[in-house]
Write a protein that holds these residues in place. Structure first.
Motif, mmCIF file in Angstrom:
data_model
loop_
_atom_site.group_PDB
_atom_site.id
_atom_site.type_symbol
_atom_site.label_atom_id
_atom_site.label_comp_id
_atom_site.label_asym_id
_atom_site.label_seq_id
_atom_site.Cartn_x
_atom_site.Cartn_y
_atom_site.Cartn_z
ATOM 1 N N PRO A 107 0.818 -1.348 -0.114
ATOM 2 C CA PRO A 107 0.087 -0.096 -0.019
ATOM 3 C C PRO A 107 1.032 1.313 0.106
ATOM 4 O O PRO A 107 2.013 1.134 0.391
ATOM 5 N N ARG A 108 0.515 2.411 -0.666
ATOM 6 C CA ARG A 108 1.272 3.549 -0.832
ATOM 7 C C ARG A 108 1.622 4.230 0.616
ATOM 8 O O ARG A 108 2.611 4.595 0.906
ATOM 9 N N ILE A 114 4.644 2.330 2.061
ATOM 10 C CA ILE A 114 5.729 2.830 1.596
ATOM 11 C C ILE A 114 6.043 4.346 2.059
ATOM 12 O O ILE A 114 7.239 4.617 2.445
ATOM 13 N N ARG A 115 4.915 5.120 2.221
ATOM 14 C CA ARG A 115 5.259 6.534 2.404
ATOM 15 C C ARG A 115 5.776 6.505 4.053
ATOM 16 O O ARG A 115 6.948 7.305 4.314
#
Length: 399
Positions: free
Chosen positions: A363-364, A367-368
């Motif tokens: 999921p984004r 990563i963020r």
């Protein structure tokens, strides 16, 4: 390794002392104006980094009709008008389009990476045919097969293929091929970063030590977008603990097996940590042998590790530049962070979330958050080294 955009030399400025009756001749006039130029350049160099302000596009064109027949080939470019500023703060103005022929030929079997650059020319350093009241500051366009130096601004690069050369525009500008214009590495003028974070992967006997190497570059790439004061390097190094470690702010180490170091490697690592460097050990949750060996190593160098929960709440690993209460969740399990004396141990394989996973399933937000904690660790390494370095003799080359 020095900063790619160094600060001005530490030299006092001298200005003309004006008094009544002072005779203003050409030499004194030049000194008075040179003082203002040097101050302006020093101001720019202190706060900004060099690059292109606007324009300086590059276009593939047919050979001009007026050139000799032997030069009417498919090696011609047109450099568009534009403005750039070099490392010293000199303004480079290209007022008119420039027709330019790529003259380099590839004599061997391997392709040659060619750089097209523009640089500032001071008219005072040119031979003037006649004395004139006004002189125009000018520039120079060069093609070269070596990396541009600090005074040169890259306009584009071309990977020249052996054989007949036909310069062309790439069909996909993000992925140029042989003989295509490559404008991806042009540097724009912008605020000078306060520090450059340099990372290297530690290679050791564990065959799994390089599994996250390419993900380190993704973290370095994310730094510029997420942190205003920090920049990552274009390339991540690879090193062993028996080599000179001083070039790097952070050493990244991973694997699954116990770390086995000889006395020379331990001494080298301890000297690196004492000088302000940071070792990030990133272990999967089931790599107990590696985890135990890192904790033993920390004790051996005199810095036993403590969980982040036992450190001060305002510890930079938790708050700078990004604020963390709970740590990121990787693989449905919260990571653990332990630290002491420049060693940071992550239990949870955080670097696996710095890049693109094979299944494209991360999921984004995972990563963020992994990037943000990674930047906290990088910032910790850079700032720790800076604060320790400022208490030692001459650390100017790094900052």
């Amino acid at each position: 390794m020095s900063h790619p955009f160094p600060t001005p030399p530490i030299q006092p400025f001298e200005r003309l002392q004006a008094t009544d009756g002072l005779l203003v001749n050409a030499e004194r006039w030049r000194k008075a104006h040179d003082y203002h130029r040097r101050r302006q350049n020093a101001h720019y160099q202190s706060l900004n980094q060099p690059g292109i302000v606007c324009g300086l596009g590059v276009q593939v064109i047919p050979a001009p009709k007026q050139v000799e027949a032997k030069y009417r080939d498919k090696r011609w470019l047109k450099i568009q008008p534009g403005i750039a500023i070099d490392l010293s703060g000199n303004v480079i103005v290209v007022p008119q389009p420039i027709e330019f022929r790529i003259a380099t030929t590839v004599t061997g079997a391997e392709p040659v990476l060619l750089y097209l650059t523009v640089s500032y020319l001071d008219p005072d350093e040119l031979r003037q045919k006649q004395q004139v009241e006004m002189v125009q500051e000018t520039f120079r366009i060069d093609e070269k097969s070596t990396t541009p130096n600090s005074a040169e601004i890259e306009i584009c690069r071309i990977l020249l293929q052996p054989g007949e050369v036909v310069i062309s525009q790439a069909s996909e500008v993000f992925f140029p091929g042989y003989n295509n214009l490559d404008l991806r590495y042009r540097r724009q003028t912008q605020t000078r970063p306060q520090a450059l974070a340099r990372m290297a992967q530690v290679n050791h006997s564990d065959g799994d030590c390089a599994r996250n190497f390419f993900n380190l570059a993704y973290l370095s790439q994310a730094v510029e977008s997420l942190s205003s004061n920090l920049r990552g390097t274009d390339e991540v190094g690879q090193i062993t603990l028996s080599e000179n470690l001083s070039e790097y702010d952070l050493l990244y180490l991973t694997g699954t097996q116990a770390l086995s170091l000889n006395s020379q490697e331990v001494a080298s690592l301890k000297a690196y940590l004492d000088a302000g460097g940071v070792l990030l050990a990133d272990a999967p949750v089931d790599a107990q042998k590696l985890i135990d060996s890192i904790q033993s190593l920390a004790t051996l160098v005199g810095s036993p590790l403590k969980p982040l929960e036992e450190l001060r709440r305002d510890h930079p690993l938790r708050i700078r530049p990004f604020l963390f209460a709970a740590l990121p969740v990787i693989g449905k399990q919260p990571i653990r962070l332990l630290s002491g004396g420049g060693i940071v141990l992550i239990i949870g394989d955080i670097a696996s979330a710095w890049g693109i996973d094979r299944e494209l399933a991360l999921p984004r937000m995972t990563i963020r958050s992994a990037h943000e904690l990674g930047i906290n660790i990088l910032n910790y390494g850079v700032k720790r080294r800076q604060l320790i370095g400022l208490q030692q003799e001459d650390n100017l080359g790094r900052w």
